[in-house]
Design an enzyme around this catalytic site. Structure first.
Site, mmCIF file in Angstrom:
data_model
loop_
_atom_site.group_PDB
_atom_site.id
_atom_site.type_symbol
_atom_site.label_atom_id
_atom_site.label_comp_id
_atom_site.label_asym_id
_atom_site.label_seq_id
_atom_site.Cartn_x
_atom_site.Cartn_y
_atom_site.Cartn_z
ATOM 1 N N HIS A 51 -19.041 58.006 45.169
ATOM 2 C CA HIS A 51 -17.934 57.471 44.377
ATOM 3 C C HIS A 51 -18.377 56.434 43.346
ATOM 4 O O HIS A 51 -17.555 55.996 42.540
ATOM 5 C CB HIS A 51 -16.888 56.845 45.301
ATOM 6 C CG HIS A 51 -16.270 57.808 46.249
ATOM 7 N ND1 HIS A 51 -15.501 58.880 45.834
ATOM 8 C CD2 HIS A 51 -16.312 57.890 47.607
ATOM 9 C CE1 HIS A 51 -15.094 59.567 46.890
ATOM 10 N NE2 HIS A 51 -15.570 58.996 47.976
ATOM 11 N N ARG A 76 -25.392 56.988 50.133
ATOM 12 C CA ARG A 76 -24.427 58.069 50.356
ATOM 13 C C ARG A 76 -24.504 58.989 49.149
ATOM 14 O O ARG A 76 -24.281 58.568 48.005
ATOM 15 C CB ARG A 76 -23.008 57.535 50.512
ATOM 16 C CG ARG A 76 -21.999 58.681 50.602
ATOM 17 C CD ARG A 76 -20.702 58.299 51.259
ATOM 18 N NE ARG A 76 -19.837 57.450 50.451
ATOM 19 C CZ ARG A 76 -18.568 57.170 50.781
ATOM 20 N NH1 ARG A 76 -18.044 57.666 51.892
ATOM 21 N NH2 ARG A 76 -17.845 56.384 49.997
ATOM 22 N N ASP A 87 -37.157 60.713 47.705
ATOM 23 C CA ASP A 87 -38.399 60.421 46.988
ATOM 24 C C ASP A 87 -38.365 59.047 46.320
ATOM 25 O O ASP A 87 -39.415 58.489 45.987
ATOM 26 C CB ASP A 87 -38.684 61.511 45.946
ATOM 27 C CG ASP A 87 -39.258 62.775 46.570
ATOM 28 O OD1 ASP A 87 -39.676 62.726 47.746
ATOM 29 O OD2 ASP A 87 -39.280 63.819 45.883
ATOM 30 N N GLU A 153 -15.024 63.888 58.066
ATOM 31 C CA GLU A 153 -13.879 63.460 57.255
ATOM 32 C C GLU A 153 -12.735 64.458 57.262
ATOM 33 O O GLU A 153 -11.810 64.347 56.452
ATOM 34 C CB GLU A 153 -14.348 63.212 55.816
ATOM 35 C CG GLU A 153 -15.458 62.169 55.722
ATOM 36 C CD GLU A 153 -15.992 61.990 54.324
ATOM 37 O OE1 GLU A 153 -15.546 61.051 53.651
ATOM 38 O OE2 GLU A 153 -16.854 62.806 53.912
ATOM 39 N N ASP A 179 -10.515 59.696 54.008
ATOM 40 C CA ASP A 179 -10.519 61.138 53.735
ATOM 41 C C ASP A 179 -9.910 61.916 54.895
ATOM 42 O O ASP A 179 -9.224 62.925 54.683
ATOM 43 C CB ASP A 179 -11.944 61.620 53.457
ATOM 44 C CG ASP A 179 -12.356 61.383 52.007
ATOM 45 O OD1 ASP A 179 -11.597 61.752 51.106
ATOM 46 O OD2 ASP A 179 -13.441 60.817 51.788
#
Length: 267
Positions: A51, A76, A87, A153, A179
């Site tokens: 988000h 996230r 990486d 969720e 969610d």
């Protein structure tokens, strides 16, 4: 001279410790915010690239800030972003909308190097010190020291919580209450009794499977409440805390007159 490895590998052990962990989501694309979270005393920060607005370059700078200030960084992110985030040197990935054990197994394959998964191998990035820490040692440190947190969720995820948690390679399962409430038809009311029952069901199932359960906890009361069901990985939200603090500062000392005029406001 001892050189600090780019990957902070404490998180899997912390998730297995049985101790409560307190962290914070930040969707703000700012290394300074990461440092502030560290200096405030949070154990981990979740850089929210689901988000938030951070691009990959900013995310890498935020990971550098976390390593320098001593806070454990989780990102996230979406499935397709996992290779690049790892990486860059993330200590963990937290991936949304995992609904089945097969989803979780696919997630493990993307996070772990061959032997445990099918992550592509490269030693030129930050996680391997740009080639300073290559080879088997980097593979082992990544497979053992990078945490994988699956997010539940949806009602389907709740129903499969125990099976998701039981998948080898999953270190923790985080319930996303907002969610989940939307998916259950309750809008953003994640305190609704049916949603609260589903959250409890999922947390108990994850704990019962022997894995660390996590959830949003906006207050100590939330931590105590969800801790009853086995939750130990608690995260609050940086923007919420900042906005509350700004609002308090903006309103401090003001006394609005009864007639609604601006007269009498004190600053």
């Amino acid at each position: 001279m001892t050189i600090q490895h780019p990957i902070d590998n404490r998180l899997p052990g912390l998730l297995r410790s049985g101790e409560p962990l307190r962290g914070i989501f930040t969707a703000l694309p700012s290394p300074a915010i990461v440092e502030m979270c560290a200096y405030a005393g949070f154990t981990f920060v979740i850089i929210d690239n689901e988000h938030g607005a951070a691009d990959f370059e900013t995310t890498e700078h935020m990971l550098r800030a976390a390593r320098a200030s001593g806070i454990v960084p989780v990102v996230r992110c979406f499935l397709e972003d996992i290779p690049r985030v790892l990486d860059m040197g993330a200590s963990g990935v937290q991936v949304p909308m995992i609904e089945t054990a097969d989803d979780a197994r696919e997630l493990v394959q993307r996070v772990r190097y061959p032997g445990e998964g099918r992550r592509g191998s490269a030693f030129s990035g930050r996680a391997a010190g740009y080639g300073a820490f290559p080879g088997a040692a980097h593979t082992t440190r990544s497979n053992e020291g990078v945490a994988l947190i699956a997010m539940i969720e949806t009602p389907e995820g709740v129903a499969n919580a125990a099976a998701i948690a039981a998948v080898d390679g999953v270190d923790a399962v985080f319930v996303g209450p907002n969610d989940l409430a939307h998916a259950m038809g309750y809008g953003n009311d994640w305190k609704a009794p049916a949603v609260a029952a589903a959250i409890e069901q999922a947390l108990r199932a994850v704990h019962g499977a022997g894995k660390c359960a996590g959830i949003i906890a906006l207050s100590p009361d939330d931590e105590r409440h969800y801790g009853q069901f086995g939750a130990r990985y608690f995260a609050t939200v940086a923007t919420s805390l900042i906005t509350q603090a700004f609002r308090q500062a903006a309103q401090a000392g003001r006394e609005a007159p009864a007639d609604g005029s601006s007269a009498g406001l004190r600053y």
